[in-house]
Structure formats: C-alpha cells, structure tokens
Design an enzyme around this catalytic site. Structure first.
Site, PDB file in Angstrom:
ATOM      1  N   CYS A  91       0.860  -1.178  -0.021  1.00 30.55           N
ATOM      2  CA  CYS A  91      -0.119  -0.078   0.094  1.00 30.55           C
ATOM      3  C   CYS A  91       0.713   1.375  -0.111  1.00 30.55           C
ATOM      4  O   CYS A  91       0.464   2.280   0.788  1.00 30.55           O
ATOM      5  CB  CYS A  91      -0.926  -0.048   1.114  1.00 30.55           C
ATOM      6  N   GLY A  92       1.929   1.277  -0.882  1.00 30.00           N
ATOM      7  CA  GLY A  92       2.452   2.473  -1.188  1.00 30.00           C
ATOM      8  C   GLY A  92       3.434   2.799   0.171  1.00 30.00           C
ATOM      9  O   GLY A  92       4.024   1.728   0.954  1.00 30.00           O
TER      10      GLY A  92
END
Lengths: 297, 134
Positions: A91-92
């Site tokens: 998720c980055g």
C-alpha cells in the site's frame, strides 16, 4: 539481443502481474468505499461526545481536582505510543511513513530522557519499529481490521491503556495514525489522548458550545458525568483512529496499485516493441540469407 | 413551538435512529425522565434500560440501550449508547450468555479498572435480561 521466446515469457509474466495489481486496485476501491462509509457513520457519535466533553472540560479549565484522564497526572516521564498501521503491505508509503514518524518520535523522546513504550495495532507498524526500538514494543495486535474496525476492539484497547495509566505505568499516551484526507492523500497524525486535548473539530463549534454550556443542567454532577464520559471518549478516539487508518490504508493501496498497473502497462508496451523489433530483425536476416543463397546459385 | 422532539439514537458505529417523536422516556442515571418539546437543556448519564418512544399517547417503540449519555435541548434529545437493540429483537439466551460472561470477567478481574468495567458489563447484562421479560 534477447531471443523471442524469452521476451514472450517476460511479456506474459508482466501481463499477469498487471492483472493482479488491477484486481487489487478494484478490491481496495470497494473496501475504501465501505471504510469511508463506516467512518462517516461513526462521526455523529464522536462529534456529540466531543461536544459534551468540550463543554464539560471547559468548566474544569485550570481547576484543581479535575479527573486525571483530562488533566494528566502532572508527570511527563513515561510515554505510550499507540501505532496504528496495517496488517498487509502493498500500500505504497502508508506504513513506511508512519513508521518513520514513530521512529523519529521515539528517538526524540528517548533523547529527552523519557521512557517510551509502543503498542502496535497492525503487523506492519511493528516491523517498522522493531529493528531499531524492538525493546520498546509492548505488544502487537493483529487482524483488528479484518472486517473493518470494530468498536469492541477499540474499547478493549482503551481499557488496557486506562489500566496502565491508572497503575502509573504511563503518563502520556499518544495515538499515531494515518489521517484520511482524501482517497489518495493520507497524513500521519499524532493524537494525544491522555491527558485529553480538545482538538480543532471542537473549536469550530465553540460559539455554540458556549451558548450550550450556560444552559445545560447536569445530572448527576459535572464531575460524575465527566468521570463516566472520559473513558468512553478514549475508546471513541481510538475507534476513530482505527477507522481513519483503515480508510487511509485502502486509499493508499488503491493509489499504489493504480500506479503499479500503469507501470506494468508501460513495461508491456516497451517489451512488446522490443519483441516486434526482434521478430522483424529475425525475418530480415532470414530473408537476406534466402536472397543471398539464391544469388549464389 | 413544534409539538415534537427530534429524537436521535447514536452508537459508536452509526446513527441508529433519528425521528420526530411526541415524547421519549429515557432511563437516566438518576431515574427515568421523559422528554417533551421545550425540555430544559440537560446533560445526563443513561443507565442500562429501556427507552420508550411515545406516539399518540401510546408506546410506539421500545429500545433497549446498555447505558451511555443523553443530551437534551428544547427541540432535541440525543442519546449516545454503545449498544442499542429493539426490544422485540432481544434474545433471552443471548442475554443469559452475556450475564455469564460478565460474571466470569468480574471473577477474573485483577485490578480496579477491569473490575469496574466488568461490573458495568454485569449491570448491562442484568438489565438486558430484565428487559427480555418486559
């Protein structure tokens, strides 16, 4: 020059990666909608409660004998950081950002000679802190957000924090979480819950509150209500942080997967171009061979 | 002046109910109180019990709440409850299981706060069981 078969295999593998990332993006988008909705529907309760605490807290401003959850116990030595992160990656910068913030904060506090403990909600946050400050981690709670954040979990965590506070194990408690700004932006936010601080949401309604405060009757006394209200308020604050963090996580994942899908697309284009060139080169060289073979006859 | 009160029932997860009612009776910490339009503004605790919503001088809806807070102003009555269940959806077995669990928790409680919490839970479970019979 890579041969044609290798290129074909690469292209296929990138294509299947792209399928996965785009599927993850859709799932995250769907979950984001749900998370946003539950964050939205939790708002009325939190806002009402905040207004009530706000109105009550004002009458205790600077007064001796205010409840400790509100005023603190006068010390600032032992800190507890509740680190809200996710259980899953991809998720980055979601977990990296919050991890960096937490590490800085721990280092800062330790340098100032304070003792620090960390309670991790979510596996990834623990992984971020463990390397440098492994000894500060009290416990890691996992799978809290499997089906979205649950109030009962927040309540249990709040009970635990209250117990630690009451027994003098901690003086100050801060929740660090990713605040949901929009689907693509999150903001790492520290929220001090013990001693309780009125935040900006409340001050927007200040005028209304002043008006209300003058009018309200309290039953039983203000102290008794506050005594009941503050522990619940702690649960609500933690619940809200969990909800926001969950929504942020889905937003961050959606953005990250959108990027990944796009990057995979670029990669496929490049590889396809190389593949076509290689094939063309092979055909050309074959033709040359045939022609020069024919000429030789 | 309007002849209805806006009654709101809110749980941490969502807004459960928001409607205009003639009168609502809330089990306050210091005893039940009825809210009619024009009630004095008041903040109070709510003990586990049953909220009665009146329409046409009859009880239209009965809802079990397990404690919380109420905020009353002239035109509005907002109840913040951690849990609320419509009375006809209450389940005796569930309530009994809960009472049992609360008792166990009280036995296991090893400090003041956990004990207080368990006692609160116990009171909620008892009220729930009592509400089942109502």
């Amino acid at each position: 020059m890579p041969n044609l078969k290798d290129l074909k295999i690469r292209i296929d593998s990138v294509k299947s990666t792209q399928k996965i990332t785009s599927a993850m993006k859709m799932v995250a988008a769907a979950k984001l909608r749900k998370a946003q909705m539950s964050a939205e529907s939790a708002r009325p309760y939190a806002e009402r409660m905040e207004a009530m605490v706000g109105a009550l807290a004002k009458s205790f401003d600077g007064v001796q004998g205010a409840p400790e959850l509100l005023a603190g116990n006068g010390k600032d030595e032992k800190h507890l950081i509740v680190l809200v992160s996710s259980d899953r990656g991809l998720c980055g910068g979601f977990n990296a950002n919050i991890g960096r913030f937490a590490r800085n904060k721990i280092a800062q506090l330790q340098q100032a000679g304070k003792s620090v403990k960390v309670l991790c909600l979510g596996r990834k946050g623990r992984d971020q802190v463990r390397r440098q400050f492994g000894e500060t981690i009290l416990e890691t709670m996992e799978d809290l957000t499997k089906n979205g954040a649950q109030y009962s979990d927040a309540d249990a965590i709040a009970l635990r924090i209250r117990t630690m506070f009451e027994e003098g194990e901690i003086d100050v408690c801060t929740v660090v979480y990713n605040k949901f700004v929009s689907a693509i932006t999150q903001e790492v936010t520290p929220l001090q819950v013990i001693p309780f601080q009125l935040d900006e949401v409340e001050s927007n309604e200040e005028e209304e509150n002043d008006e209300l405060k003058a009018l309200y009757e309290y039953e039983p006394s203000e102290e008794d209500i506050l005594e009941e209200l503050l522990p619940r308020n702690l649960s609500v604050q933690i619940f809200r942080a969990m909800l926001e963090s969950f929504a942020s996580e889905q937003g961050a994942r959606m953005a990250a997967m959108d990027n990944a899908t796009r990057n995979a697309g670029d990669m496929i284009d490049n590889l396809t171009l190389t593949y076509n060139r290689a094939r063309q080169a092979a055909i050309t060289s074959e033709l040359i061979e045939i022609i020069s073979g024919a000429e030789a006859l | 002046m309007t002849d209805t009160v806006q009654f709101e029932l809110v749980s941490p997860a969502k807004l459960l109910l928001s409607e205009d009612v003639e009168m609502v009776v809330v089990p306050g910490g210091e005893g039940d109180f009825g809210v009619l339009p024009g009630h004095t503004p008041m903040l109070t605790t709510v003990r586990p019990g049953i909220i009665d919503i009146y329409e046409n001088d009859k009880i239209a809806k009965r809802i079990f709440v397990e404690g919380g807070f109420a905020e009353v102003s002239g035109t509005r009555c907002a109840v913040l409850a951690e849990e609320a269940i419509a009375l006809d959806e209450l389940n005796r077995d569930h309530a009994e299981a809960r009472l049992q669990k609360a008792n166990d928790a009280l036995q296991a409680a090893d400090n003041d706060i956990a004990k207080k919490d368990a006692e609160r839970e116990l009171r909620a479970a008892e009220a729930m069981l009592a509400a089942c019979g109502a």
